[in-house]
Every structure is written in structure tokens, then in C-alpha cells.
Design a protein around this motif. Sequence first.
Motif, PDB file in Angstrom:
ATOM      1  N   GLU A 243       0.834  -1.201   0.000  1.00 53.85           N
ATOM      2  CA  GLU A 243       0.000   0.000   0.000  1.00 53.85           C
ATOM      3  C   GLU A 243       0.869   1.251   0.000  1.00 53.85           C
ATOM      4  O   GLU A 243       2.051   1.206   0.346  1.00 53.85           O
ATOM      5  CB  GLU A 243      -0.938   0.009   1.206  1.00 53.85           C
ATOM      6  CG  GLU A 243      -0.264  -0.030   2.564  1.00 53.85           C
ATOM      7  CD  GLU A 243      -1.272  -0.080   3.702  1.00 53.85           C
ATOM      8  OE1 GLU A 243      -2.174   0.791   3.727  1.00 53.85           O
ATOM      9  OE2 GLU A 243      -1.158  -0.974   4.565  1.00 53.85           O
ATOM     10  N   GLU A 298       4.691  -4.462  -7.345  1.00 54.85           N
ATOM     11  CA  GLU A 298       3.770  -3.533  -6.683  1.00 54.85           C
ATOM     12  C   GLU A 298       3.865  -2.104  -7.198  1.00 54.85           C
ATOM     13  O   GLU A 298       3.371  -1.167  -6.547  1.00 54.85           O
ATOM     14  CB  GLU A 298       3.999  -3.565  -5.175  1.00 54.85           C
ATOM     15  CG  GLU A 298       5.391  -3.181  -4.718  1.00 54.85           C
ATOM     16  CD  GLU A 298       6.380  -4.330  -4.706  1.00 54.85           C
ATOM     17  OE1 GLU A 298       7.451  -4.176  -4.108  1.00 54.85           O
ATOM     18  OE2 GLU A 298       6.082  -5.399  -5.317  1.00 54.85           O
ATOM     19  N   THR A 300       2.141  -0.810  -9.220  1.00 55.58           N
ATOM     20  CA  THR A 300       0.771  -0.390  -9.522  1.00 55.58           C
ATOM     21  C   THR A 300       0.214   0.595  -8.500  1.00 55.58           C
ATOM     22  O   THR A 300      -0.533   1.511  -8.865  1.00 55.58           O
ATOM     23  CB  THR A 300      -0.140  -1.618  -9.591  1.00 55.58           C
ATOM     24  OG1 THR A 300       0.021  -2.372  -8.378  1.00 55.58           O
ATOM     25  CG2 THR A 300       0.222  -2.516 -10.760  1.00 55.58           C
ATOM     26  N   VAL A 301       0.529   0.402  -7.216  1.00 52.75           N
ATOM     27  CA  VAL A 301      -0.052   1.298  -6.214  1.00 52.75           C
ATOM     28  C   VAL A 301       0.548   2.694  -6.326  1.00 52.75           C
ATOM     29  O   VAL A 301      -0.145   3.700  -6.097  1.00 52.75           O
ATOM     30  CB  VAL A 301       0.113   0.736  -4.776  1.00 52.75           C
ATOM     31  CG1 VAL A 301      -0.758  -0.491  -4.566  1.00 52.75           C
ATOM     32  CG2 VAL A 301       1.562   0.427  -4.436  1.00 52.75           C
ATOM     33  N   GLU A 338      -2.744  -2.943  -2.855  1.00 56.96           N
ATOM     34  CA  GLU A 338      -2.671  -4.076  -3.791  1.00 56.96           C
ATOM     35  C   GLU A 338      -2.684  -5.381  -3.013  1.00 56.96           C
ATOM     36  O   GLU A 338      -1.949  -5.542  -2.034  1.00 56.96           O
ATOM     37  CB  GLU A 338      -1.404  -4.019  -4.634  1.00 56.96           C
ATOM     38  CG  GLU A 338      -1.224  -5.244  -5.534  1.00 56.96           C
ATOM     39  CD  GLU A 338       0.069  -5.227  -6.335  1.00 56.96           C
ATOM     40  OE1 GLU A 338       0.073  -4.547  -7.378  1.00 56.96           O
ATOM     41  OE2 GLU A 338       1.053  -5.876  -5.911  1.00 56.96           O
ATOM     42  N   ARG A 340      -2.086  -9.464  -3.688  1.00 56.20           N
ATOM     43  CA  ARG A 340      -1.630 -10.469  -4.644  1.00 56.20           C
ATOM     44  C   ARG A 340      -2.529 -11.700  -4.523  1.00 56.20           C
ATOM     45  O   ARG A 340      -2.574 -12.350  -3.473  1.00 56.20           O
ATOM     46  CB  ARG A 340      -0.179 -10.853  -4.392  1.00 56.20           C
ATOM     47  CG  ARG A 340       0.781  -9.688  -4.520  1.00 56.20           C
ATOM     48  CD  ARG A 340       2.215 -10.165  -4.595  1.00 56.20           C
ATOM     49  NE  ARG A 340       3.155  -9.064  -4.494  1.00 56.20           N
ATOM     50  CZ  ARG A 340       4.462  -9.180  -4.693  1.00 56.20           C
ATOM     51  NH1 ARG A 340       4.976 -10.367  -4.989  1.00 56.20           N
ATOM     52  NH2 ARG A 340       5.257  -8.129  -4.585  1.00 56.20           N
ATOM     53  N   LYS A 390      -3.145  -9.389  -9.767  1.00 62.72           N
ATOM     54  CA  LYS A 390      -2.913  -8.350  -8.774  1.00 62.72           C
ATOM     55  C   LYS A 390      -4.155  -7.468  -8.754  1.00 62.72           C
ATOM     56  O   LYS A 390      -4.535  -6.905  -9.785  1.00 62.72           O
ATOM     57  CB  LYS A 390      -1.681  -7.519  -9.128  1.00 62.72           C
ATOM     58  CG  LYS A 390      -0.402  -8.331  -9.211  1.00 62.72           C
ATOM     59  CD  LYS A 390       0.821  -7.487  -9.497  1.00 62.72           C
ATOM     60  CE  LYS A 390       0.641  -6.529 -10.634  1.00 62.72           C
ATOM     61  NZ  LYS A 390       1.928  -5.968 -11.111  1.00 62.72           N
ATOM     62  N   VAL A 392      -5.847  -4.130  -7.388  1.00 68.10           N
ATOM     63  CA  VAL A 392      -5.422  -2.822  -6.892  1.00 68.10           C
ATOM     64  C   VAL A 392      -6.644  -1.915  -6.775  1.00 68.10           C
ATOM     65  O   VAL A 392      -7.464  -1.854  -7.696  1.00 68.10           O
ATOM     66  CB  VAL A 392      -4.399  -2.164  -7.851  1.00 68.10           C
ATOM     67  CG1 VAL A 392      -3.865  -0.862  -7.262  1.00 68.10           C
ATOM     68  CG2 VAL A 392      -3.267  -3.131  -8.162  1.00 68.10           C
TER      69      VAL A 392
END
Length: 588
Positions: A243, A298, A300-301, A338, A340, A390, A392
Motif C-alpha cells: 500500500e 507492486e 501499480t499502487v 494491492e 496479490r 494483482k 489494486v
Amino acid sequence: MPLFTKVLVANRGEIAVRVMRTLRELGIGAIAVYSEADRRSLHVQSADEAYLLGPGPASESYLRAEKIVEVAARAGAEAIHPGYGFLAENAAFARAVEAAGLVWIGPPPEAIEAMGSKIAARERMRAAGVPVVPGTTEATVTAQDVLAAAEEVGYPIAVKASAGGGGKGLRVARSPDEVERAFETATREGEAYFADGAVYVERYLEDPRHVEVQILADAHGNVIHLGERDCTIQRRHQKLVEETPSPAVDEALRARIGAIGIDAARAVGYRSAGTIEGLLTPEGEYFFLEMNTRVQVEHTVTEAVTGIDIVREQIRIASGEPLSIQQADVGMRGHAIECRINAEDVSRGFLPAPGRITAYREPGGIGVRVDSGVRAGDEISDLYDPLVAKLVVHDVDREHARRRMLRALEEFVVEGPTTLLGFHRVLLESPCFVAGETCHGVVESEELAHRAQQLDESGRSTAASAAPLDGRVRARVVTLELDGRRHEVRLHAPEPPWVELARRHRSRSKGIGGESTGAVVSPMQGTVLSVAVADGAAITAGDLVCVVEAMKMENELVAHRDGVVAEVRVAPGDQVAQGDVVCVIGDA
């Protein structure tokens, strides 16, 4: 004009699909490579062109550097993006790409080498004034070296592969009795995964936060950070939930660890996207841990809260363009989380759970993103890591993001292999997560595993009780309407007689005996890496029997009772199926 005409993505699964999406937005052709096992994979169908990497073992296909470069030249690619894993942090591969006249979308090979060796990186960071976790700066060659280092550092210690990462090649020893096994395992994993068996010793910090900093650096001297990510919630030192921003980081601390990240990147002449990983103690001390010279799972966050496409910046940097943003332009808006979604069985200690996906439906709605490389009908293979997707979410603050994640998890449908969907729902409702704590001791607790299993079985809220089935009853959900209202009803019906006959046949064919017969059985399909016992040896409950690798994870099989080893049925290198007997323990 596009930055490149064609780019080959030297990876598979969700990261390959994710990179291809950015390539398409930039007007660049995407080239996929695939193994025999991935012929029908989503990343293959998402590409403009796709090339088989066979023949040869499918598990090694994406490691065939010469073949990948050959395919790139044959396809007319101008650059290669390695994603993460496989060859992403391989300096020799980066040099081979450049030697072929192609552009490497990643950091300079020299930076990969400088940070690829954790031992060398620690010394380089210390010289640059970056704080590092107390420990050794030279390789420990024997278990006796580790014992000597532990006397100086103090227990518990972390024995770590110098080239390791992603939780592989890391073992913790809390006393001298645990040192030899930790040393052997870390060395073996370093050799198996990174072709480097060198290990070193660090003080193992109890219950720190794992806080990392996203870095972007171009060839024009610009280096910026995109804030921190909190990756504290892990199992077996592998991340499960990430996060940003971290619940434990304020503006002053963010500026300090961001500056540490920038200093670390400059110290190795870094270029491209990278991540400085560190440990944050409860007292506010921040230590450099390692640098990942690639895009992170990660990332993506960070994209969610900053609005910056990190892969697009990677491609721009590789083409010689300067960063499209400056440090002053970076803002963190809201909160992102996020989860997993791995094909793992939390009720069996997070063992990998490969299998065919029989139904698949992703959640949607505002602030929800799913990065996945699978569809219904796809096989989660035991050849690769168990990541299915994943998930998100992004919202105005942490609590709103947490609630959005719970809603999205409830909508997410993955049938076939067992996944961590139920685990994440229980975890995000746990008081420790709600309070923004580290959840130390909770993630791998039996209580959480039991509640997650109940949730998976019931398909309802965590408060619902799910009575365990006795193995001869099969549950299914049917939909009906009553007075115009839709209801879902769970029916428990007897299994057909043939199911029990089939179960008995499998037990006889595999020799499954369990505790009643003294048989130690493999709980998963995989490869035997090592055997720790021999016929006739005395054994105690809890002693190591063998190590089985499944889906890129090592699993230790231990004795369930005291006795004498009556028969060892496996040797290193053997393939075992779930339920196969590896060892039989007789009475002393």
C-alpha cells in the motif's frame, strides 16, 4: 513518431500483458515470447507477434538469453523490456541485448552488477553515507563463518544470498542450532535461483516495516522519487499486500527516505525505474536493505496515487528522452492497496495450488484495477510462480481504500485452484490491519487460516460459520426466487459412490498412509531438492526430512512422529506428485 517501432517483452503472464498495454498506447508494436506450456496464454494473444522459445524444458524457456535476443532480431524489434523476474536483473543479458544493437529498457549493466550483489551493494551504500542494517560486508563461506558473525551481530540473524531477492535465499536463525540449516538453504537457493551461492549475515530486525522507495532516473542527470510503498505484510519473506502511502510515514520521514533513495541511485549511476528497499524500525530508524534494478510487482499502487505510468517512463528513458516530470510535479493523492491473488492454500501453510481455472470473473467499478494474465480455462502451472492476478484499489484515504478492496475481493471469482481471495478478505478485516499495524504473527496464524478457509467454504461473510464437510458430502450453491426475491442456497448432497472408490484407489496407488502408517507424504507436486535423512537413522518429530520445490518456492517436509527411518523413497532431483510417499518412519 513513436519512441520505438517494435519492442519485445521478455516475460510472461500479467507483467507481459501490462507492458504491452503501455506499448500499445505509445503506438509501439508488442512482441511476445512463450514456452511450450504458455502456447495459449493471454500474453501471447495480447501481442502483435509471438514466437516460441522451445524446444527444451518449459521452466527454463524464459531464461534462454541467446534465443530471446535471436528472436528480437528476427522480429525486427528495436528494444527489449524484461519485466520482472527471469532475466530482468541479469547484467550479462543486458549486455547481450546491447551487443546485438538493441536497446535495453532497464538500468545500465554496471548498475545491475553493482546492486545485484547484496554484499557489494551494502559496502557501496555505506561508503555513500546510506544507512545499512548491521551485518557482514564479506561473504560467509561456511556455517562456522555464520556462527562467528552471529556472535558479533547478535541473534536473531538473517542469512541472505548475496544475489537473492523476492524472499528467495533468505533464512532466519534464532539460535546457533538453526545456523547450519539456514546457511545450507540460503546457499542452495542462491545457487538455484541466481547462480550465486555467496551468502552474508545481517541482524534480523524484529517486526520492522518493509518500506521501499520508487525511483526514476534518466540519462540527463535527473533522479526523482515517487514516494514510498509499505510492503510489510508478507509470508516466507514474500509480499502479499502493498500500500501507499505507508501508515507509518509522515511528510518529514517521506522526504528523508526519498532522499536516501535518490542518494543510493546516484551512487551507482542509475538509469530507468528502480526501487530502494528498506526497513523501518518502530523507533523510526530507516536502513537500506537492497535495490531492485527493475520494475516492481507492486509498482501499480504508486501509479494509482501519482498518476504516473512507470513503464511509460522506463520506455521514454531508454529511448534517450528526459523524465516527463520533475520532483516538484510528484503528488500523492489518496491511498492505494494491492492484494496479490496467488494460487496458494492458506489452510496448508500457503502451499502452491496449481490447477485449471474453471471460472474467472474480475471485479470492476471506480478505483479498481486488475493486472492479470489469465482467463477461464487457463492452467496455473507448477512451472512458474503462483500469481493469478494483482488486485489494486484507489480511494481518497486508507479506510475508504480498505473498504473498496473488501468489495472488490468479494466480487472477484476464481474457481478451480485454491487462491488467497478469502485470506485477503479476512486479513483486511483484522483489527491489526484496520489500525495500520504490521500484523506481526497474524498473517501465518492458524486462526486467520481457519477463518479464511471458512470464508472460502461458505462464500459468505467472515462471521458466517462453515461446518467442515466429512469428505463424503459435496456442497454446491443453487439460485432460486421466492416471492420475487433472489436467494442463494447452499446444498450439501452425498457424493456419488464412485468418488469414494476413486479416492481409495488413489490412496492405494500412491501409498498414502499419513500418520497412521508412519508415511511422510508430499503435500504438493514438485522437485526434491535435498534429502536430510537416511535409512535406519533415528528421527524426532519436527526434524527435516526433505525439501521439495514447487512453483518457485521451497517447502520443508518434516517428520510427524518420533521413530526410526524405515525407508527413504526419494532422492535429490526426483519429481513427486501430491500424496507421494517420500519417507516411512517406523517404531524406534
